[in-house]
Design a protein around this motif. Structure first.
Motif, PDB file in Angstrom:
ATOM      1  N   GLN A 150      -0.645   9.373 -10.259  1.00 30.41           N
ATOM      2  CA  GLN A 150       0.220   8.974  -9.154  1.00 30.41           C
ATOM      3  C   GLN A 150       1.671   9.416  -9.377  1.00 30.41           C
ATOM      4  OE1 GLN A 150      -0.899   7.279  -6.138  1.00 30.41           O
ATOM      5  NE2 GLN A 150      -2.634   8.274  -7.148  1.00 30.41           N
ATOM      6  N   THR A 151       2.294   9.902  -8.319  1.00 28.07           N
ATOM      7  CA  THR A 151       3.685  10.338  -8.422  1.00 28.07           C
ATOM      8  C   THR A 151       4.654   9.161  -8.490  1.00 28.07           C
ATOM      9  OG1 THR A 151       3.828  10.479  -6.003  1.00 28.07           O
ATOM     10  CG2 THR A 151       3.230  12.489  -7.194  1.00 28.07           C
ATOM     11  N   ASP A 152       4.260   8.040  -7.906  1.00 29.98           N
ATOM     12  CA  ASP A 152       5.070   6.823  -7.968  1.00 29.98           C
ATOM     13  C   ASP A 152       4.546   5.968  -9.122  1.00 29.98           C
ATOM     14  OD1 ASP A 152       6.138   4.189  -7.576  1.00 29.98           O
ATOM     15  OD2 ASP A 152       6.573   4.717  -5.496  1.00 29.98           O
ATOM     16  N   PRO A 153       5.373   5.633 -10.103  1.00 31.00           N
ATOM     17  CA  PRO A 153       4.908   4.863 -11.265  1.00 31.00           C
ATOM     18  C   PRO A 153       4.717   3.373 -10.997  1.00 31.00           C
ATOM     19  CG  PRO A 153       7.255   5.245 -11.448  1.00 31.00           C
ATOM     20  CD  PRO A 153       6.813   5.993 -10.216  1.00 31.00           C
ATOM     21  N   GLY A 154       5.005   2.936  -9.771  1.00 31.22           N
ATOM     22  CA  GLY A 154       4.947   1.513  -9.460  1.00 31.22           C
ATOM     23  C   GLY A 154       3.549   1.001  -9.182  1.00 31.22           C
ATOM     24  N   TRP A 155       2.716   0.945 -10.208  1.00 36.05           N
ATOM     25  CA  TRP A 155       1.344   0.461 -10.034  1.00 36.05           C
ATOM     26  C   TRP A 155       0.832  -0.152 -11.323  1.00 36.05           C
ATOM     27  CZ3 TRP A 155      -1.802   2.626 -13.635  1.00 36.05           C
ATOM     28  CH2 TRP A 155      -1.448   3.872 -14.146  1.00 36.05           C
ATOM     29  N   THR A 156      -0.190  -0.991 -11.189  1.00 37.74           N
ATOM     30  CA  THR A 156      -0.972  -1.470 -12.326  1.00 37.74           C
ATOM     31  C   THR A 156      -2.438  -1.259 -11.974  1.00 37.74           C
ATOM     32  OG1 THR A 156      -1.124  -3.735 -11.467  1.00 37.74           O
ATOM     33  CG2 THR A 156       0.729  -3.241 -12.933  1.00 37.74           C
ATOM     34  N   LEU A 157      -3.269  -0.991 -12.974  1.00 39.21           N
ATOM     35  CA  LEU A 157      -4.691  -0.744 -12.757  1.00 39.21           C
ATOM     36  C   LEU A 157      -5.514  -1.734 -13.563  1.00 39.21           C
ATOM     37  CD1 LEU A 157      -7.189   0.935 -11.852  1.00 39.21           C
ATOM     38  CD2 LEU A 157      -6.790   2.384 -13.863  1.00 39.21           C
ATOM     39  N   THR A 158      -6.436  -2.419 -12.883  1.00 44.14           N
ATOM     40  CA  THR A 158      -7.382  -3.310 -13.547  1.00 44.14           C
ATOM     41  C   THR A 158      -8.791  -2.909 -13.146  1.00 44.14           C
ATOM     42  OG1 THR A 158      -5.811  -5.153 -13.470  1.00 44.14           O
ATOM     43  CG2 THR A 158      -8.126  -5.695 -13.888  1.00 44.14           C
ATOM     44  N   VAL A 159      -9.614  -2.562 -14.117  1.00 42.40           N
ATOM     45  CA  VAL A 159     -11.019  -2.262 -13.876  1.00 42.40           C
ATOM     46  C   VAL A 159     -11.828  -3.478 -14.294  1.00 42.40           C
ATOM     47  CG1 VAL A 159     -12.976  -0.791 -14.469  1.00 42.40           C
ATOM     48  CG2 VAL A 159     -10.695   0.209 -14.226  1.00 42.40           C
ATOM     49  N   VAL A 160     -12.599  -4.032 -13.359  1.00 42.98           N
ATOM     50  CA  VAL A 160     -13.385  -5.237 -13.633  1.00 42.98           C
ATOM     51  C   VAL A 160     -14.865  -4.844 -13.696  1.00 42.98           C
ATOM     52  CG1 VAL A 160     -13.911  -7.591 -12.938  1.00 42.98           C
ATOM     53  CG2 VAL A 160     -11.661  -6.621 -12.437  1.00 42.98           C
ATOM     54  N   TYR A 207      -0.777   8.568  -3.076  1.00 42.76           N
ATOM     55  CA  TYR A 207      -1.294   7.344  -2.446  1.00 42.76           C
ATOM     56  C   TYR A 207      -0.328   6.161  -2.621  1.00 42.76           C
ATOM     57  CZ  TYR A 207      -4.073   3.273  -1.291  1.00 42.76           C
ATOM     58  OH  TYR A 207      -4.485   2.088  -0.726  1.00 42.76           O
ATOM     59  N   ALA A 208       0.012   5.845  -3.860  1.00 45.50           N
ATOM     60  CA  ALA A 208       0.866   4.681  -4.109  1.00 45.50           C
ATOM     61  C   ALA A 208       2.195   4.808  -3.376  1.00 45.50           C
ATOM     62  CB  ALA A 208       1.096   4.501  -5.608  1.00 45.50           C
ATOM     63  N   ALA A 209       2.800   5.994  -3.435  1.00 44.09           N
ATOM     64  CA  ALA A 209       4.082   6.195  -2.759  1.00 44.09           C
ATOM     65  C   ALA A 209       3.959   5.982  -1.259  1.00 44.09           C
ATOM     66  CB  ALA A 209       4.595   7.615  -3.046  1.00 44.09           C
ATOM     67  N   THR A 210       2.850   6.444  -0.677  1.00 46.00           N
ATOM     68  CA  THR A 210       2.665   6.327   0.772  1.00 46.00           C
ATOM     69  C   THR A 210       2.495   4.883   1.209  1.00 46.00           C
ATOM     70  OG1 THR A 210       1.669   8.532   0.923  1.00 46.00           O
ATOM     71  CG2 THR A 210       1.179   6.990   2.703  1.00 46.00           C
ATOM     72  N   VAL A 211       1.615   4.144   0.555  1.00 45.61           N
ATOM     73  CA  VAL A 211       1.345   2.772   1.001  1.00 45.61           C
ATOM     74  C   VAL A 211       2.492   1.829   0.659  1.00 45.61           C
ATOM     75  CG1 VAL A 211      -1.155   3.094   0.965  1.00 45.61           C
ATOM     76  CG2 VAL A 211      -0.004   2.190  -1.069  1.00 45.61           C
ATOM     77  N   LEU A 212       3.163   2.067  -0.460  1.00 42.89           N
ATOM     78  CA  LEU A 212       4.306   1.222  -0.810  1.00 42.89           C
ATOM     79  C   LEU A 212       5.436   1.399   0.192  1.00 42.89           C
ATOM     80  CD1 LEU A 212       4.369   1.624  -4.702  1.00 42.89           C
ATOM     81  CD2 LEU A 212       3.844  -0.462  -3.420  1.00 42.89           C
ATOM     82  N   ALA A 213       5.685   2.649   0.591  1.00 42.42           N
ATOM     83  CA  ALA A 213       6.736   2.911   1.579  1.00 42.42           C
ATOM     84  C   ALA A 213       6.376   2.307   2.926  1.00 42.42           C
ATOM     85  CB  ALA A 213       6.964   4.416   1.715  1.00 42.42           C
ATOM     86  N   ALA A 214       5.096   2.412   3.309  1.00 43.48           N
ATOM     87  CA  ALA A 214       4.654   1.863   4.595  1.00 43.48           C
ATOM     88  C   ALA A 214       4.777   0.338   4.606  1.00 43.48           C
ATOM     89  CB  ALA A 214       3.213   2.271   4.864  1.00 43.48           C
ATOM     90  N   ALA A 215       4.379  -0.300   3.505  1.00 44.48           N
ATOM     91  CA  ALA A 215       4.448  -1.760   3.428  1.00 44.48           C
ATOM     92  C   ALA A 215       5.887  -2.253   3.468  1.00 44.48           C
ATOM     93  CB  ALA A 215       3.765  -2.245   2.156  1.00 44.48           C
ATOM     94  N   GLU A 216       6.789  -1.486   2.871  1.00 41.31           N
ATOM     95  CA  GLU A 216       8.205  -1.868   2.888  1.00 41.31           C
ATOM     96  C   GLU A 216       8.794  -1.688   4.280  1.00 41.31           C
ATOM     97  OE1 GLU A 216      12.398  -0.869   0.528  1.00 41.31           O
ATOM     98  OE2 GLU A 216      10.559   0.242   0.050  1.00 41.31           O
TER      99      GLU A 216
END
Length: 298
Positions: A26-36, A97-106
Motif C-alpha cells: 500500500q502507498t498509504d502507510p495508515g493501515w493495520t492488518l489482522t489475519v484471523v 486502496y487504503a489511500a482511496t478509501v481513507l480519503a473518501a471516508a474523510e
C-alpha cells in the motif's frame, strides 16, 4: 485515521500470501492488518505471517472453527480503528486502496460504507469476465463519474433488485457495524444483510469510481458451491422475506415490493437451472424453480 484490514482466513495459504503482499504494498502507510485463522488444519499461514517483521501485521488463530459468520464477528471484535474492511483471503488490494478509501471516508464523514471501484480476476489473477459481474457493473451499480452517496429507501430498492456491491472491498465505519452485527443463519448473503441493516438504521453507502481492488472470482467459493446445490436460493428466499418485513415496518413500500420480487436473484436461479437439470440434482432443481417462480413468504 488508520484502516483496519481484517482477513478471515480459511483456504489456500498461497493465495493468502498474495493478499498479504498486496496489503504490504500500500502507498498509504495508515493501515493495520489482522489475519484471523479459523482453525485451518494447515499451519503454513501462521508460519508465514510470524516471519513478517512489521508491527502493523498480526496473526490470530481461533481455538475452534467458528464458521463464516462467526469468524467475521471475531474479526470485528478484534478491530480497534474507526474504519474496517474484511477482504477475502484470496482477494487483492491495489496499491492505492487504503489511500482511496481513507480519503473518501474523510471527505464524506456521513458515509457508513465506502464501495470503491472493483476489477474482477480469476484463480490465477488474470482479468476475468462473467455474466454475474457484467450484470453487476453494467446494469445494477449506480452510475456516476464522481463519488455518489446513496441512502434510505432508494438505496435499499437498488440492492433488492440486485446486489451490486463487492463485499470484500467495502470499507465500513466500525461503530456502525458493531451496532447491528452480523446476522446468524445467512452465511451466503451475510454481506447484503449487513448493508441493508445499516441502511434501515439510517446509514449510507458511498460509491467511489476509482478502481483499487481486485475481487477473485472462482468456482471454489462458498457462494458458487451454494448456487450449484440450490442451498443459496433457499437462503436468499428466506432473506428477501425478512428484508420485505423490515421495509414494511419503515413504511418503505417500494423497497418491500422490490424485496418480494428480487428480480435478479430469480434470474440467477433460472440461469443455473439447466446445469442442475443436466446433473440430475433433483433437490437443486426444486430449489431453483421455487426461487425463480414462487412467492416470497416470511
Amino acid at each position: 485515521m488508520p484502516l483496519d484490514i481484517l482477513v478471515p482466513y480459511w483456504g489456500d495459504p498461497s493465495l493468502l500470501r498474495t493478499t498479504v503482499e498486496s496489503v504490504l504494498a500500500q502507498t498509504d502507510p495508515g493501515w493495520t492488518l489482522t489475519v484471523v485463522d479459523d482453525a485451518y488444519p494447515d499451519l503454513t499461514a501462521g508460519e508465514y505471517l510470524s516471519g513478517i517483521d512489521d508491527p502493523r501485521v498480526r496473526y490470530v488463530r481461533n481455538e475452534t472453527n467458528l464458521g463464516l459468520a462467526g469468524n467475521f464477528q471475531r474479526c470485528l471484535d478484534l478491530a480497534t480503528e474507526d474504519l474496517v474492511v474484511f477482504p477475502g483471503c484470496d482477494d487483492l488490494l491495489d496499491p492505492g486502496y487504503a489511500a482511496t478509501v481513507l480519503a473518501a471516508a474523510e471527505r464524506f464523514p456521513q458515509a457508513t460504507v465506502v464501495q470503491p471501484g472493483v476489477r474482477v480476476v480469476d484463480q490465477d489473477g488474470n482479468p476475468a469476465s462473467t455474466l454475474v459481474d457484467t450484470v453487476k457493473q453494467r446494469f445494477l451499480a449506480p452510475r456516476s463519474r464522481t463519488a455518489r452517496l446513496l441512502s434510505g429507501e432508494s438505496a435499499m430498492v437498488g440492492l433488492m433488485r440486485g446486489n451490486w456491491l463487492y463485499w470484500p472491498s467495502l470499507t465500513f465505519r466500525r461503530e456502525a457495524v458493531a451496532s447491528v452485527g452480523f446476522r446468524e443463519g445467512f452465511p451466503v448473503v451475510l454481506d447484503l444483510a449487513l448493508v441493508v441493516d445499516l441502511l434501515t438504521a439510517g446509514g449510507s453507502v458511498l460509491r467511489v469510481p476509482e478502481v483499487c481492488f481486485a475481487y477473485r472470482r472462482h468456482t471454489g467459493s462458498a457462494s458458487s458451491e451454494a448456487a450449484v446445490d440450490g442451498s443459496r436460493f433457499a437462503e436468499e428466499r428466506r432473506y428477501f422475506a425478512l428484508a420485505a418485513t423490515q421495509a414494511v415496518r419503515l413504511g418503505w413500500r417500494r423497497a418491500a415490493r422490490a424485496a418480494r420480487r428480487h428480480t435478479t436473484s430469480r434470474a440467477h436461479a433460472l440461469a443455473q437451472l439447466p446445469a442442475a437439470v443436466r446433473s440430475g440434482h433433483r433437490a437443486a432443481v426444486g430449489e431453483m424453480v421455487r426461487h425463480a417462480i414462487g412467492p416470497t413468504r416470511p
